[in-house]
Design an enzyme around this catalytic site. Structure first.
Site, PDB file in Angstrom:
ATOM      1  N   HIS A 267       0.837  -1.211   0.000  1.00  0.00           N
ATOM      2  CA  HIS A 267       0.000   0.000   0.000  1.00  0.00           C
ATOM      3  C   HIS A 267       0.873   1.264   0.000  1.00  0.00           C
ATOM      4  O   HIS A 267       0.511   2.278   0.605  1.00  0.00           O
ATOM      5  CB  HIS A 267      -1.000  -0.024   1.159  1.00  0.00           C
TER       6      HIS A 267
ATOM      7  N   HIS B 174      -0.977   5.019   9.496  1.00  0.00           N
ATOM      8  CA  HIS B 174       0.408   5.477   9.635  1.00  0.00           C
ATOM      9  C   HIS B 174       0.445   6.741  10.489  1.00  0.00           C
ATOM     10  O   HIS B 174       0.847   7.809  10.038  1.00  0.00           O
ATOM     11  CB  HIS B 174       1.027   5.715   8.263  1.00  0.00           C
TER      12      HIS B 174
ATOM     13  N   HIS C 270      10.757  -3.699   3.068  1.00  0.00           N
ATOM     14  CA  HIS C 270      11.121  -2.286   2.989  1.00  0.00           C
ATOM     15  C   HIS C 270      11.537  -1.768   4.354  1.00  0.00           C
ATOM     16  O   HIS C 270      11.055  -2.235   5.378  1.00  0.00           O
ATOM     17  CB  HIS C 270      10.001  -1.425   2.407  1.00  0.00           C
TER      18      HIS C 270
ATOM     19  N   GLU D 225       4.953  -5.155   8.478  1.00  0.00           N
ATOM     20  CA  GLU D 225       3.588  -5.015   7.955  1.00  0.00           C
ATOM     21  C   GLU D 225       3.052  -6.324   7.371  1.00  0.00           C
ATOM     22  O   GLU D 225       1.837  -6.508   7.280  1.00  0.00           O
ATOM     23  CB  GLU D 225       3.543  -3.938   6.855  1.00  0.00           C
TER      24      GLU D 225
END
Lengths: 140, 279
Positions: free
Chosen positions: B12, B59, B193, B240
Site C-alpha cells: 500500500h 500510519h 522495505h 507489515e
C-alpha cells in the site's frame, strides 16, 4: 509461559539489527511530545503556523533541547535517536514538501538522487546488513 | 449467507497513490508496476465483491501518539480520506457496511479478539492505495469496505499467529452473517522495505518470494515466524507483512494462487500482489 520461544523476540535481537531504530516502549516514551508535535502538523493551519515561526510553535511542546535542535535543523537521523518515529516524522517531511525518498536518503547519508538510483538497482541488499555482531565478526 | 470468496495481498505504498492521482502510471518508472495491476483489476471486475474487509495499518494519522490500539474496526457508514500532511488524496469517500462491521465487532469480541470500535475514523493511504491498485479511478468505489486496522508501528505488534487466528475468527463471523454477500479480504502492506535509519532502502527479494510461495505451500512456517525475522530480513517496516496473515487466515485451508505480481522499486519498497481463491 506456554508460548514457544521462537515466537517471542527479545529487545537485544532487535537492537542487533544495524542502522535500525525499532520503535519500542523506550522510544515511544522518550519521543512522546516530539511525536505529538509532528502529529499536530496533520492540520493545514498548524503547518502554516509552524512554518511562520518554528521556534514559537515548538515552545508549545515540552521538548528536550536536543529534540528542539533536531527539528529546527532537520536532523532526521538525530530525531530517530531522541524517540522520533518515522511515520510521525513524515508529517514534518510533508510540511516541508519532502518525499519519503528524500527522508530515507537523508537518514542513510545519500542525496535523494543517489538513493533513488540505489532503489532502481534493486535496493540495499540484505547481505552484511543483518547483524551488528556478525558485521563486527564477534560472538555474543 | 455471506461468503469469503478470495483474498488479496497487496502493498500500500503511498507513492503508488501519488502516481495514480497525478497521472504518472505510464511513466517509465511506474509502467512496469502498473502493467502488473491490469490482471487484478480484471479479476476484481469479474469477482464483483459486495464488500471488502480491508486489513491495513494507519500510519500515525487517525491514531496520534495518544492512543495505539493493537486491533481496531471501523463501524461507520463512511470513512473520509485523511490529510496525511500533503493534503487528502483526491479519491472517493469510502463507504462502509455498518451492519456487517457491527456483526463482525460483536462476533470477534465474543470470540476473545478485543478490537477497538471506531465509530468515526479517517483513513490514510494504507486503506485507499489498495483500492486504487485494484479499482483504478472510479467515481465511486464499487464495493463497501470494512476497515480492520492493525498496529504495526509500535513494538510489539501482534504476532503472526495471532493475526492468522483473527483471520479465522473473521471467516467464522462472515459465514454466520445472514445476508448473501460476496466478500473479499485484503491483507495489505509490505513487502520488504525499511524507510528509516542508515539501513533505509533494504529490499530482500528472496525473502519476499518465499513469503508469497508459503501463503499457499506452508502457512504454518509464516505464522511461527518471530518479529525479529520480519524486521531483520524484510526491513523494520517489513513487519507489515503480518497483516497478510489475517487475510490468509480468513481463507480456507485449501487455497489456490491465481495471480502474482512483484516489482522493485515502488519508491522505498518492494511491491507485491497476490490473489488467492478459496477452493
Amino acid at each position: 509461559m506456554n508460548e514457544p520461544l521462537r515466537n517471542r523476540t527479545a529487545k537485544e535481537e532487535l537492537e542487533d539489527i544495524p542502522g535500525t531504530y525499532v520503535f519500542n516502549r523506550e522510544r515511544c516514551r522518550q519521543g512522546l511530545h516530539l511525536n505529538l508535535l509532528f502529529s499536530s502538523l496533520l492540520k493545514a493551519e498548524n503547518r502554516t503556523e509552524f512554518l511562520t515561526d518554528e521556534t514559537k510553535y515548538l515552545a508549545k511542546f515540552p521538548l528536550t533541547e536536543e529534540q528542539r535542535r533536531c527539528v529546527l535543523e532537520r536532523d532526521w537521523s538525530g530525531m530517530l535517536k531522541v524517540g522520533g518515529n518515522i511515520y510521525h516524522m513524515s508529517k514534518l517531511g510533508g510540511t516541508d514538501q519532502r518525499s519519503f525518498q528524500y527522508l530515507a536518503g537523508a537518514m542513510s547519508g545519500m542525496t535523494q538522487d543517489q538513493y533513488r538510483a540505489m532503489m532502481v538497482q534493486g535496493g540495499r541488499g540484505i547481505e552484511g546488513n543483518r547483524s551488528r555482531k556478525e558485521n563486527a565478526g564477534g560472538k555474543s | 449467507m455471506a461468503k469469503i470468496i478470495a483474498g488479496i495481498g497487496t502493498s500500500h505504498v503511498p507513492a503508488i497513490g501519488v502516481a495514480v492521482d497525478q497521472g504518472l502510471t505510464q511513466e517509465p518508472y511506474w509502467k512496469p508496476l502498473f502493467d502488473g495491476y491490469g490482471p487484478v483489476r480484471d479479476w476484481m471486475a469479474q469477482a464483483k465483491p459486495d464488500v471488502v474487509i480491508l486489513v491495513y495499518n494507519d500510519h500515525c494519522v487517525a491514531f496520534s501518539p495518544a492512543s495505539i490500539p493493537t486491533f481496531a474496526i471501523g463501524v461507520g457508514d463512511e470513512f473520509k480520506p485523511a490529510d496525511e500532511g500533503w493534503g487528502p488524496r483526491p479519491v472517493p469517500v469510502v463507504k462502509g457496511d455498518s451492519a456487517l462491521s457491527w456483526h463482525l465487532a460483536e462476533s470477534l469480541v465474543l470470540d476473545e479478539f478485543d478490537l477497538t470500535i471506531m465509530n468515526q475514523m479517517e483513513v490514510d493511504h494504507g486503506l485507499t492505495v489498495p483500492l486504487s491498485i485494484t479499482c483504478g479511478q472510479p467515481k465511486e468505489w464499487p464495493f463497501k469496505v470494512v476497515p480492520i486496522e492493525v498496529n504495526v508501528v509500535l513494538f510489539p505488534q501482534p504476532t503472526g499467529r495471532r493475526c492468522f487466528a483473527l483471520g479465522r475468527a473473521i471467516r467464522k463471523a462472515v459465514e454466520a452473517y445472514p445476508e448473501d454477500l460476496r466478500v473479499v479480504v485484503f491483507g495489505t502492506g509490505g513487502m520488504s522495505h525499511q524507510i528509516h535509519g542508515e539501513r533505509a532502502g533494504l529490499i530482500n527479494k528472496a525473502w519476499d518470494t518465499a513469503f508469497l510461495d508459503d501463503l499457499t505451500a506452508d502457512p504454518q512456517r509464516l505464522t511461527a515466524m518471530p518479529h525479529v525475522e520480519y524486521m531483520r530480513e524484510a526491513g523494520a517496516e517489513g513487519i507489515e507483512m503480518i497483516m497478510w496473515l489475517i487475510m490468509r487466515g480468513a481463507l480456507g485451508d485449501d487455497t489456490k494462487e491465481v495471480y502474482r505480481h512483484y516489482h522493485v522499486p515502488a519508491s522505498n519498497t518492494a511491491a507485491g500482489l497476490i490473489v488467492l481463491e478459496n477452493r
